[in-house]
Design a protein around this motif. Structure first.
Motif, PDB file in Angstrom:
ATOM      1  N   GLU A   1      74.907 -25.926  -3.755  1.00  0.00           N
ATOM      2  CA  GLU A   1      74.446 -24.539  -3.740  1.00  0.00           C
ATOM      3  C   GLU A   1      73.115 -24.416  -3.000  1.00  0.00           C
ATOM      4  O   GLU A   1      72.866 -23.435  -2.302  1.00  0.00           O
ATOM      5  CB  GLU A   1      74.315 -24.002  -5.172  1.00  0.00           C
ATOM      6  N   THR A   2      72.259 -25.409  -3.158  1.00  0.00           N
ATOM      7  CA  THR A   2      70.977 -25.377  -2.447  1.00  0.00           C
ATOM      8  C   THR A   2      71.191 -25.452  -0.940  1.00  0.00           C
ATOM      9  O   THR A   2      70.550 -24.728  -0.162  1.00  0.00           O
ATOM     10  CB  THR A   2      70.083 -26.550  -2.906  1.00  0.00           C
ATOM     11  N   LEU A   3      72.112 -26.307  -0.510  1.00  0.00           N
ATOM     12  CA  LEU A   3      72.408 -26.427   0.915  1.00  0.00           C
ATOM     13  C   LEU A   3      72.993 -25.131   1.470  1.00  0.00           C
ATOM     14  O   LEU A   3      72.664 -24.712   2.593  1.00  0.00           O
ATOM     15  CB  LEU A   3      73.366 -27.595   1.166  1.00  0.00           C
ATOM     16  N   LYS A   4      73.858 -24.481   0.692  1.00  0.00           N
ATOM     17  CA  LYS A   4      74.409 -23.201   1.124  1.00  0.00           C
ATOM     18  C   LYS A   4      73.297 -22.163   1.265  1.00  0.00           C
ATOM     19  O   LYS A   4      73.289 -21.352   2.197  1.00  0.00           O
ATOM     20  CB  LYS A   4      75.455 -22.712   0.109  1.00  0.00           C
ATOM     21  N   TRP A   5      72.361 -22.184   0.324  1.00  0.00           N
ATOM     22  CA  TRP A   5      71.231 -21.257   0.374  1.00  0.00           C
ATOM     23  C   TRP A   5      70.420 -21.496   1.639  1.00  0.00           C
ATOM     24  O   TRP A   5      70.045 -20.552   2.340  1.00  0.00           O
ATOM     25  CB  TRP A   5      70.377 -21.454  -0.883  1.00  0.00           C
ATOM     26  N   LEU A   6      70.146 -22.758   1.956  1.00  0.00           N
ATOM     27  CA  LEU A   6      69.380 -23.090   3.165  1.00  0.00           C
ATOM     28  C   LEU A   6      70.117 -22.647   4.423  1.00  0.00           C
ATOM     29  O   LEU A   6      69.509 -22.112   5.364  1.00  0.00           O
ATOM     30  CB  LEU A   6      69.103 -24.595   3.222  1.00  0.00           C
ATOM     31  N   ARG A   7      71.418 -22.866   4.465  1.00  0.00           N
ATOM     32  CA  ARG A   7      72.204 -22.449   5.630  1.00  0.00           C
ATOM     33  C   ARG A   7      72.138 -20.925   5.804  1.00  0.00           C
ATOM     34  O   ARG A   7      72.046 -20.424   6.927  1.00  0.00           O
ATOM     35  CB  ARG A   7      73.658 -22.900   5.490  1.00  0.00           C
ATOM     36  N   SER A   8      72.163 -20.194   4.702  1.00  0.00           N
ATOM     37  CA  SER A   8      72.071 -18.739   4.776  1.00  0.00           C
ATOM     38  C   SER A   8      70.716 -18.302   5.312  1.00  0.00           C
ATOM     39  O   SER A   8      70.617 -17.371   6.108  1.00  0.00           O
ATOM     40  CB  SER A   8      72.309 -18.119   3.395  1.00  0.00           C
ATOM     41  N   ARG A   9      69.648 -18.992   4.897  1.00  0.00           N
ATOM     42  CA  ARG A   9      68.318 -18.627   5.391  1.00  0.00           C
ATOM     43  C   ARG A   9      68.185 -18.957   6.882  1.00  0.00           C
ATOM     44  O   ARG A   9      67.557 -18.215   7.633  1.00  0.00           O
ATOM     45  CB  ARG A   9      67.235 -19.361   4.602  1.00  0.00           C
ATOM     46  N   LEU A  10      68.785 -20.052   7.325  1.00  0.00           N
ATOM     47  CA  LEU A  10      68.770 -20.386   8.755  1.00  0.00           C
ATOM     48  C   LEU A  10      69.543 -19.344   9.547  1.00  0.00           C
ATOM     49  O   LEU A  10      69.141 -18.967  10.656  1.00  0.00           O
ATOM     50  CB  LEU A  10      69.356 -21.779   8.982  1.00  0.00           C
ATOM     51  N   ALA A  11      70.647 -18.873   8.985  1.00  0.00           N
ATOM     52  CA  ALA A  11      71.448 -17.844   9.665  1.00  0.00           C
ATOM     53  C   ALA A  11      70.669 -16.542   9.810  1.00  0.00           C
ATOM     54  O   ALA A  11      70.922 -15.761  10.728  1.00  0.00           O
ATOM     55  CB  ALA A  11      72.742 -17.602   8.897  1.00  0.00           C
ATOM     56  N   GLU A  12      69.705 -16.309   8.914  1.00  0.00           N
ATOM     57  CA  GLU A  12      68.847 -15.127   9.020  1.00  0.00           C
ATOM     58  C   GLU A  12      67.782 -15.292  10.092  1.00  0.00           C
ATOM     59  O   GLU A  12      67.077 -14.347  10.432  1.00  0.00           O
ATOM     60  CB  GLU A  12      68.155 -14.867   7.678  1.00  0.00           C
ATOM     61  N   GLY A  13      67.642 -16.512  10.618  1.00  0.00           N
ATOM     62  CA  GLY A  13      66.643 -16.749  11.647  1.00  0.00           C
ATOM     63  C   GLY A  13      65.397 -17.468  11.168  1.00  0.00           C
ATOM     64  O   GLY A  13      64.441 -17.630  11.912  1.00  0.00           O
TER      65      GLY A  13
ATOM     66  N   SER B   1      63.094 -20.719   9.964  1.00  0.00           N
ATOM     67  CA  SER B   1      63.024 -22.152  10.215  1.00  0.00           C
ATOM     68  C   SER B   1      63.221 -22.898   8.896  1.00  0.00           C
ATOM     69  O   SER B   1      63.150 -22.308   7.810  1.00  0.00           O
ATOM     70  CB  SER B   1      61.661 -22.522  10.810  1.00  0.00           C
ATOM     71  N   ILE B   2      63.452 -24.220   8.988  1.00  0.00           N
ATOM     72  CA  ILE B   2      63.576 -25.023   7.769  1.00  0.00           C
ATOM     73  C   ILE B   2      62.291 -24.941   6.942  1.00  0.00           C
ATOM     74  O   ILE B   2      62.321 -24.769   5.720  1.00  0.00           O
ATOM     75  CB  ILE B   2      63.895 -26.497   8.125  1.00  0.00           C
ATOM     76  N   SER B   3      61.150 -25.055   7.620  1.00  0.00           N
ATOM     77  CA  SER B   3      59.879 -25.013   6.891  1.00  0.00           C
ATOM     78  C   SER B   3      59.677 -23.632   6.249  1.00  0.00           C
ATOM     79  O   SER B   3      59.173 -23.532   5.125  1.00  0.00           O
ATOM     80  CB  SER B   3      58.717 -25.336   7.828  1.00  0.00           C
ATOM     81  N   GLY B   4      60.088 -22.563   6.963  1.00  0.00           N
ATOM     82  CA  GLY B   4      59.965 -21.228   6.382  1.00  0.00           C
ATOM     83  C   GLY B   4      60.859 -21.045   5.177  1.00  0.00           C
ATOM     84  O   GLY B   4      60.471 -20.432   4.173  1.00  0.00           O
ATOM     85  N   ALA B   5      62.090 -21.588   5.251  1.00  0.00           N
ATOM     86  CA  ALA B   5      63.004 -21.495   4.116  1.00  0.00           C
ATOM     87  C   ALA B   5      62.477 -22.292   2.922  1.00  0.00           C
ATOM     88  O   ALA B   5      62.542 -21.836   1.776  1.00  0.00           O
ATOM     89  CB  ALA B   5      64.392 -21.991   4.521  1.00  0.00           C
ATOM     90  N   ALA B   6      61.927 -23.477   3.203  1.00  0.00           N
ATOM     91  CA  ALA B   6      61.379 -24.297   2.118  1.00  0.00           C
ATOM     92  C   ALA B   6      60.193 -23.597   1.456  1.00  0.00           C
ATOM     93  O   ALA B   6      60.049 -23.599   0.220  1.00  0.00           O
ATOM     94  CB  ALA B   6      60.952 -25.660   2.662  1.00  0.00           C
ATOM     95  N   GLY B   7      59.338 -22.973   2.278  1.00  0.00           N
ATOM     96  CA  GLY B   7      58.206 -22.243   1.716  1.00  0.00           C
ATOM     97  C   GLY B   7      58.653 -21.075   0.863  1.00  0.00           C
ATOM     98  O   GLY B   7      58.065 -20.793  -0.191  1.00  0.00           O
ATOM     99  N   LEU B   8      59.719 -20.378   1.309  1.00  0.00           N
ATOM    100  CA  LEU B   8      60.252 -19.272   0.525  1.00  0.00           C
ATOM    101  C   LEU B   8      60.794 -19.763  -0.806  1.00  0.00           C
ATOM    102  O   LEU B   8      60.549 -19.166  -1.859  1.00  0.00           O
ATOM    103  CB  LEU B   8      61.346 -18.568   1.323  1.00  0.00           C
ATOM    104  N   TRP B   9      61.523 -20.885  -0.782  1.00  0.00           N
ATOM    105  CA  TRP B   9      62.074 -21.472  -2.022  1.00  0.00           C
ATOM    106  C   TRP B   9      60.954 -21.782  -3.017  1.00  0.00           C
ATOM    107  O   TRP B   9      61.017 -21.417  -4.191  1.00  0.00           O
ATOM    108  CB  TRP B   9      62.848 -22.740  -1.668  1.00  0.00           C
ATOM    109  N   MET B  10      59.909 -22.447  -2.534  1.00  0.00           N
ATOM    110  CA  MET B  10      58.809 -22.832  -3.428  1.00  0.00           C
ATOM    111  C   MET B  10      58.055 -21.607  -3.940  1.00  0.00           C
ATOM    112  O   MET B  10      57.628 -21.564  -5.101  1.00  0.00           O
ATOM    113  CB  MET B  10      57.866 -23.781  -2.701  1.00  0.00           C
ATOM    114  N   GLY B  11      57.915 -20.583  -3.051  1.00  0.00           N
ATOM    115  CA  GLY B  11      57.224 -19.379  -3.489  1.00  0.00           C
ATOM    116  C   GLY B  11      57.977 -18.644  -4.578  1.00  0.00           C
ATOM    117  O   GLY B  11      57.390 -18.146  -5.541  1.00  0.00           O
ATOM    118  N   LEU B  12      59.300 -18.580  -4.445  1.00  0.00           N
ATOM    119  CA  LEU B  12      60.110 -17.926  -5.465  1.00  0.00           C
ATOM    120  C   LEU B  12      60.055 -18.690  -6.781  1.00  0.00           C
ATOM    121  O   LEU B  12      59.970 -18.104  -7.864  1.00  0.00           O
ATOM    122  CB  LEU B  12      61.556 -17.798  -4.986  1.00  0.00           C
ATOM    123  N   GLY B  13      60.114 -20.037  -6.672  1.00  0.00           N
ATOM    124  CA  GLY B  13      60.023 -20.839  -7.892  1.00  0.00           C
ATOM    125  C   GLY B  13      58.692 -20.648  -8.598  1.00  0.00           C
ATOM    126  O   GLY B  13      58.630 -20.539  -9.840  1.00  0.00           O
ATOM    127  N   ALA B  14      57.599 -20.585  -7.806  1.00  0.00           N
ATOM    128  CA  ALA B  14      56.275 -20.391  -8.396  1.00  0.00           C
ATOM    129  C   ALA B  14      56.155 -19.029  -9.075  1.00  0.00           C
ATOM    130  O   ALA B  14      55.389 -18.856 -10.025  1.00  0.00           O
ATOM    131  CB  ALA B  14      55.200 -20.529  -7.323  1.00  0.00           C
TER     132      ALA B  14
END
Length: 279
Positions: free
Chosen positions: A1-13, A15-28
């Motif tokens: 599910e995490t990989l699917k989430w990352l693929r969806s964020r990449l499809a939105e345009g 970057s990997i680092s931007g998606a990772a930052g978004l994930w951590m921000g939401l968790g925080a």
């Protein structure tokens, strides 16, 4: 599910680092990224509550407002919503391209500042670059070079066209802005593309595009072209010995496809005397 989430964020345009930052921000913030990934603010009116065209118009106006307020986070959020709901092709043409065109018109009328226009263009260009980088590998054998002739620095239209062609499975080589004629010829001879595409937005760069067309024609390299100036002054098309791709990006994609399948003879340009060329 995490990989699917990352693929969806990449499809939105993103970057990997931007998606990772978004994930951590939401968790925080105590949110579960797998059920909610938009970073801030209440969502816009749900897409099902409006026709697709009206919803895109709402998104475009919201993105323009955020960009003019220099609110990069909100502008990025709106783009993410748009890509989550609408096809990539629709978002880049009906939201990004039209929004930048509208803002350019407002700048011309003195309604927005040059800094606001540059901020919005930068936001759009960065998202396009991320989409281009995340595009799938080519599935077709043809290669297309896209760029701007000498003096032309408005790359957004040619970036959008390149992305649309990539999404059709073509291999696209981006040459960028303000490509000198001699460099263009060298690149074309080395890469041997099936087609070179240049875009000019102003009368001065229409002249440099003409010079590039003559040079490429002499080298046997097929060239297609487009741009705002050729829509506003249709008679200029008679001066360019290359294929005109049409007045909108949708037409351009279809015209490129046709040229790659069944190349047509180069049009014969109107004769131009030395004084006319200098002018």
């Amino acid at each position: 599910e995490t990989l699917k989430w990352l693929r969806s964020r990449l499809a939105e345009g993103r970057s990997i680092s931007g998606a990772a930052g978004l994930w951590m921000g939401l968790g925080a913030a105590g949110l579960d990224p797998l059920t909610k990934h938009l970073p801030t603010g209440a969502p816009l009116l749900p897409a099902h509550a409006l026709p697709a065209e009206a919803h895109m118009e709402l998104l475009r106006q919201e993105w323009l407002s955020a960009s003019m307020a220099y609110d990069g986070a909100r502008a990025d959020e709106i783009l993410s919503q748009a890509f989550a709901i609408h096809p990539v092709e629709t978002v880049v043409t009906e939201l990004l391209q039209r929004a930048i065109r509208d803002m350019g018109h407002q700048w011309y009328l003195g309604l927005v500042t040059e800094q606001q226009e540059h901020f919005a263009s930068g936001m759009a260009s960065r998202r396009l670059e991320a989409l281009i980088a995340a595009a799938a590998h080519p599935t077709r054998p043809q290669t297309v070079c896209v760029g701007c002739p000498p003096g032309e620095r408005h790359t957004l239209p040619i970036e959008i066209l390149g992305l649309l062609l990539q999404r059709r499975g073509l291999s696209v080589l981006y040459l960028g802005a303000d490509v000198p004629v001699e460099r263009l010829g060298e690149t074309a001879q080395a890469a041997r593309p099936d087609l070179v595409i240049l875009a000019a937005q102003h009368i001065a760069t229409a002249a440099t595009l003409q010079s590039a067309a003559l040079a490429l024609q002499a080298g046997g390299i097929p060239l297609a072209y487009g741009g705002l100036v050729f829509t506003r002054i249709p008679g200029l098309r008679e001066r360019i010995p290359a294929y005109y791709l049409g007045d909108c990006l949708g037409d351009s994609v279809g015209a490129v496809e046709q040229l790659l399948v069944a190349p047509a003879p180069y049009p014969t340009p109107a004769v131009m005397d030395r004084a006319h060329r200098a002018l």
